[in-house]
Enzyme design. Structure first.
Site, PDB file in Angstrom:
ATOM      1  N   GLU A  21       9.290   2.228  -1.975  1.00 19.65           N
ATOM      2  CA  GLU A  21       9.308   3.636  -1.472  1.00 19.65           C
ATOM      3  C   GLU A  21       8.097   4.331  -0.937  1.00 19.65           C
ATOM      4  OE1 GLU A  21      13.207   4.208  -4.745  1.00 19.65           O
ATOM      5  OE2 GLU A  21      11.476   5.367  -5.151  1.00 19.65           O
ATOM      6  N   TYR A  63      10.945   8.148 -12.540  1.00 17.22           N
ATOM      7  CA  TYR A  63      11.294   7.293 -13.235  1.00 17.22           C
ATOM      8  C   TYR A  63      11.479   7.231 -14.673  1.00 17.22           C
ATOM      9  CZ  TYR A  63      12.476   4.969  -8.835  1.00 17.22           C
ATOM     10  OH  TYR A  63      13.017   4.742  -7.522  1.00 17.22           O
TER      11      TYR A  63
END
Length: 391
Positions: A140, A98
């Protein structure tokens, strides 16, 4: 969720960012893959980069998330986030990626907006990005933890392949090593990863079309796209005994054994989730009221037809209607010529499940909404980038 400091900035700049984001994302991906070419080996689809659908998916996700924060500052769009998270985990996206995405995305935004990107605007949109990122990371991690193993991919051996409909093949795999196998649910999908002719691995996601109750078998149905990169390889090169990589099962388009009346509307190869759901409902002796609607180019093109009809015949409260664009209409399937109209099948308390090409799903989703079915009762699955998130 969105801070009081950032809220007015996002509200004021959302129109211009939403307008520019589809132009920004191609620059972002160019930057990302220049710095990290390894991401094209086994994670990102080269085909979706070439045709632009991956760029549209990212742009749509950001626009939807920011718009939702402005409309509902104290919540997040859980349905969208869940859908994205299931796709991410099936590809092996991890938290450490990310910050990489953030750097190259915001470098692309800065280049596009130039002096218009003030420190205040950059700070506000950074907050939006990390609100979305942290929400996805949390979901997730939970999805990864639910699996029977910690592997992103495991080796599976092809044990059976059968043609179905026109240009579609059913592939059945069994484990090729001792990796613990997660139990799948009807409607879930797996990622299949294979090397292409140049040795670069590509990934495609396919619904588990049957054998859902058998934890030691994975079965998917793949339609040939002669212009695609992946399906010609799996159709033409994959032989019995060959080993490929499969992910754990993911996806939240899961049909329960009991509940309110169920309407399943599919087109073409989009029938794979319904085939698995119907098979599981029949195996569990479900008495749920189920209305199956399927549209196809012609009767002979319908994949998994025999499996679906066999399951429907075992369900006491199931009915079927079909639509075909051409060819002779079959008997006994409430067959009609032309395109699907699901309005007569809808009831006030119906749960509607959709799967098929994007134009089909947009059309039937609009039919359901216009008929008064609440949006939260309309479920759908898109394979590949979800380009209609902003619709």
């Amino acid at each position: 969720m969105l801070s009081t400091k950032s809220f007015p900035v996002i509200e004021a700049t959302l129109p211009i960012i939403a307008e520019r984001i589809s132009s920004i994302t191609p620059n972002f991906y160019n930057r990302l893959f220049t710095a990290h070419p390894e991401l094209l080996d086994g994670i990102f689809s080269r085909s979706n980069q070439k045709n632009g659908t991956q760029q549209q998916a990212l742009a749509g996700s950001i626009a939807v998330f920011a718009t939702y924060l402005v409309k509902y500052p104290n919540t997040t769009p859980e349905t969208m986030l869940a859908r994205v998270a299931h796709k991410h985990t099936s590809l092996g996206v991890v938290e450490e990626q990310y910050p990489i995405v953030y750097k190259h995305l915001f470098d692309a935004i800065a280049e596009d907006l130039g002096d218009a990107l003030t420190p205040e605007i950059a700070e506000a949109w950074t907050e939006v990005y990390w609100l979305m990122a942290h929400a996805l990371i949390k979901i997730e991690k939970g999805l990864y933890a639910q699996q029977a193993n910690a592997e992103i991919y495991a080796p599976w051996k092809l044990v059976e392949r059968t043609e179905t409909g026109l240009d579609s093949v059913v592939f059945s795999f069994e484990p090729a090593d001792e990796t613990p196998v997660s139990v799948a649910k009807p409607g879930q999908f797996v990622s299949v990863r294979m090397p292409m002719a140049d040795g670069i691995r590509q990934v495609r996601q396919y619904t588990l079309s049957n054998d859902i109750e058998h934890a030691t078998r994975r079965t998917v149905t793949v339609k040939l796209d002669v212009n695609g990169e992946f399906s010609p390889v799996i159709h033409n090169d994959l032989k019995i005994g060959d080993v490929v990589e499969l992910s754990n099962p993911y996806g939240d388009l899961v049909v329960e054994n009991d509940g309110s009346p169920l309407v399943i509307a599919t087109a073409g190869i989009g029938c794979t989730p319904s085939a698995a759901a119907l098979q599981t409902l029949a195996a569990n002796g479900s008495n749920r009221k189920v209305t199956v609607l399927h549209a196809d180019q012609e009767f002979s093109a319908w994949p998994l037809r025999e499996q679906m009809l066999e399951s429907i015949n075992k369900l006491p409260e199931a009915t079927i209607s079909t639509w075909f664009e051409r060819g002779e209409l079959p008997e006994g399937l409430n067959a009609k010529a032309g395109y699907m109209d699901l309005t007569e099948a809808l009831t006030e308390d119906a749960q509607v499940y959709l799967c098929g090409p994007l134009p089909f799903m947009n059309a039937v989703r609009n039919q359901a909404l216009e008929a008064g079915v609440p949006a939260e009762r309309i479920h759908y699955e898109v394979f590949g980038p979800d380009v209609w998130l902003a619709a």
